[in-house]
Design an enzyme around this catalytic site. Structure first.
Site, PDB file in Angstrom:
ATOM      1  N   ASP A  21     -12.932  27.102  62.174  1.00 49.73           N
ATOM      2  CA  ASP A  21     -12.621  26.683  63.516  1.00 49.73           C
ATOM      3  C   ASP A  21     -12.062  25.463  63.878  1.00 49.73           C
ATOM      4  O   ASP A  21     -10.907  25.249  63.445  1.00 49.73           O
ATOM      5  CB  ASP A  21     -14.109  26.872  64.322  1.00 49.73           C
ATOM      6  CG  ASP A  21     -13.972  26.631  66.010  1.00 49.73           C
ATOM      7  OD1 ASP A  21     -12.565  26.502  66.430  1.00 49.73           O
ATOM      8  OD2 ASP A  21     -14.836  26.790  66.766  1.00 49.73           O
ATOM      9  N   HIS A  57     -17.910  33.133  68.006  1.00 50.09           N
ATOM     10  CA  HIS A  57     -19.137  32.251  68.492  1.00 50.09           C
ATOM     11  C   HIS A  57     -20.375  33.114  69.126  1.00 50.09           C
ATOM     12  O   HIS A  57     -21.263  33.295  68.462  1.00 50.09           O
ATOM     13  CB  HIS A  57     -19.029  31.143  69.652  1.00 50.09           C
ATOM     14  CG  HIS A  57     -17.728  30.205  69.039  1.00 50.09           C
ATOM     15  ND1 HIS A  57     -17.917  29.531  67.957  1.00 50.09           N
ATOM     16  CD2 HIS A  57     -16.796  29.665  69.831  1.00 50.09           C
ATOM     17  CE1 HIS A  57     -16.887  28.630  67.896  1.00 50.09           C
ATOM     18  NE2 HIS A  57     -15.848  29.070  68.813  1.00 50.09           N
TER      19      HIS A  57
END
Length: 424
Positions: A308, A257
């Site tokens: 993800d 991220h």
């Protein structure tokens, strides 16, 4: 085995009429401008994609977290509900179906950020790594490689709150407990064992040094502003600075991220050779924000991509979102080339597979064929396919020289049926 590609992505550009020879799961010759011969691969042939960040069980959340207009808390409640009901057998079934979906999308290797370790009450299974073994078996049976990023997860907040409820499944008590359990995990032909620390929220600073030097090592980093604020309050620094103090950053580490970074954070990631895995479809699904992708790339930080939470599994969508999100944030076009985006989508080295991700002699024979005749890709220049194609345009996939997707269907099992069975 010889394949003949009308177009293939070789050495950073599209080549025509490419003969590709494969033996023992490796490329033995790659010849542009060759005479036709061998098994034809119409369309554009790309290296296999690397899905560098996956939570397989999150796939069960798709389309089920949008009541109350889809708040973060709605999502988290549903996530914990799924986490609470899985066991090794049901997790195998779900993960095999999810990895099959990845194969259909051109993914030949997945990085599974795995923290669903124990029984719902936190007690170990008879085999303490039963859940991890289920994931490794699921990847094998779906035909793809896996790096099992077994995750250290000890607390529920930066200030050391204990794990509660379903979170007890995630914890090993302390670093020694995690080290003892993971010592029994072993690499296999299609699998490598890596490590992860969930985040600075879930691993007390006293234990961070114990992970320094491990590779591959992944960590959720600055996904939300609240994480930065909590870290500043407790440690007086950003999460990136905290990891740097304890030697966690480095060439074998990937920060996942990295959405809310300071300029100093970017400099630290760059100077240590740390990579960053961007997950744009999840970051927008959870309203996390837009990370500084171009700033990171300009600083020399290697980029990879992950799906993800699997709001979608489509590496084309992840790749072009890196560019399109930058356009939204800056109100300018033209931040990344197609080549840069494809390099991020094929970053197998971030998962410890340095011998994959290119159509080149000696590399693992992973190939993804993309049709140029769909309603999305018809008339598109092959060099611009990353800006037009979707997972639905993948027709054939080879992983380590084995055909795992043929004419858009998995060669081993019915993936949609497996997903329907695994997700009640």
């Amino acid at each position: 085995m010889r394949y003949f590609a009308e177009h293939a992505w070789v050495a950073g550009r599209v080549e025509r009429d490419v003969a590709i020879d494969v033996a023992d799961g490796r490329f033995t010759a790659v010849t542009p401008g060759a005479a036709p011969g061998g098994t034809p691969l119409p369309g554009l042939v790309l290296p296999g994609f690397a899905n560098a960040h996956s939570h397989a069980f999150h796939r069960a959340l798709r389309g089920r977290t949008h009541d109350d207009r889809g708040s973060f808390w709605t999502w988290r409640e549903r996530m914990y509900e799924v986490a609470a009901r899985l066991d090794p057998d049901s997790y195998y079934e779900l993960a095999q179906a999810v990895y099959g979906e990845m194969a259909l999308a051109g993914v030949t290797c997945v990085g599974e950020f795995h923290y669903l370790h124990h029984n719902p009450d936190g007690t170990p299974y008879a085999d303490p790594n039963a859940m991890g073994h289920a994931l490794v078996a699921a990847a094998r049976d779906a035909g793809i490689r896996i790096t099992l990023l077994d995750t250290l997860y000890l607390t529920s907040g930066v200030d050391g709150q204990p794990l509660e409820g379903v979170q007890r499944r995630f914890g090993d008590g302390d670093l020694d407990g995690w080290l003892a359990r993971t010592a029994a995990l072993r690499d296999a032909g299609h699998a490598r064992i890596g490590a992860a620390l969930h985040s600075v929220r879930a691993v007390p600073a006293a234990f961070l040094t114990g992970l320094a030097g491990r590779a591959p090592l992944h960590v959720h980093l600055s996904e939300q502003r609240a994480e930065n604020e909590a870290c500043q309050a407790v440690h007086g620094c950003t999460p990136t600075e905290l990891l740097h103090r304890h030697g966690v950053l480095g060439p074998g580490t990937t920060a996942v991220h990295a959405t809310h970074l300071t300029g100093k954070d970017v400099d630290l990631l760059s100077s240590t050779g740390t990579g960053v895995c961007l997950c744009p479809t999840t970051e927008r699904d959870l309203a996390d924000g837009i990370g500084p992708a171009r700033r990171l790339a300009d600083a020399g930080v290697p980029l990879s991509l992950g799906s993800d939470s699997h709001a979608v599994i489509d590496l084309f969508e992840e790749a072009r979102a890196v560019e399109l999100d930058e356009r939204l944030a800056t109100e300018r076009r033209g931040h990344f080339t197609a080549g840069e985006l494809l390099t991020a989508a094929t970053a197998h080295a971030s998962l410890g597979w340095d011998d994959a991700g290119q159509i080149a002699v000696g590399k693992r024979a992973d190939l993804v064929t993309v049709t140029l005749d769909s309603v999305r890709t018809a008339g598109v220049d092959p060099s611009g396919v990353v800006f037009a194609a979707t997972n639905a345009d993948v027709t054939h996939v080879l992983a380590d020289g084995r055909l795992i997707v043929d004419a858009g269907r998995h060669t081993a099992f019915d993936v949609p049926a497996a997903l329907r069975k695994a997700i009640p």
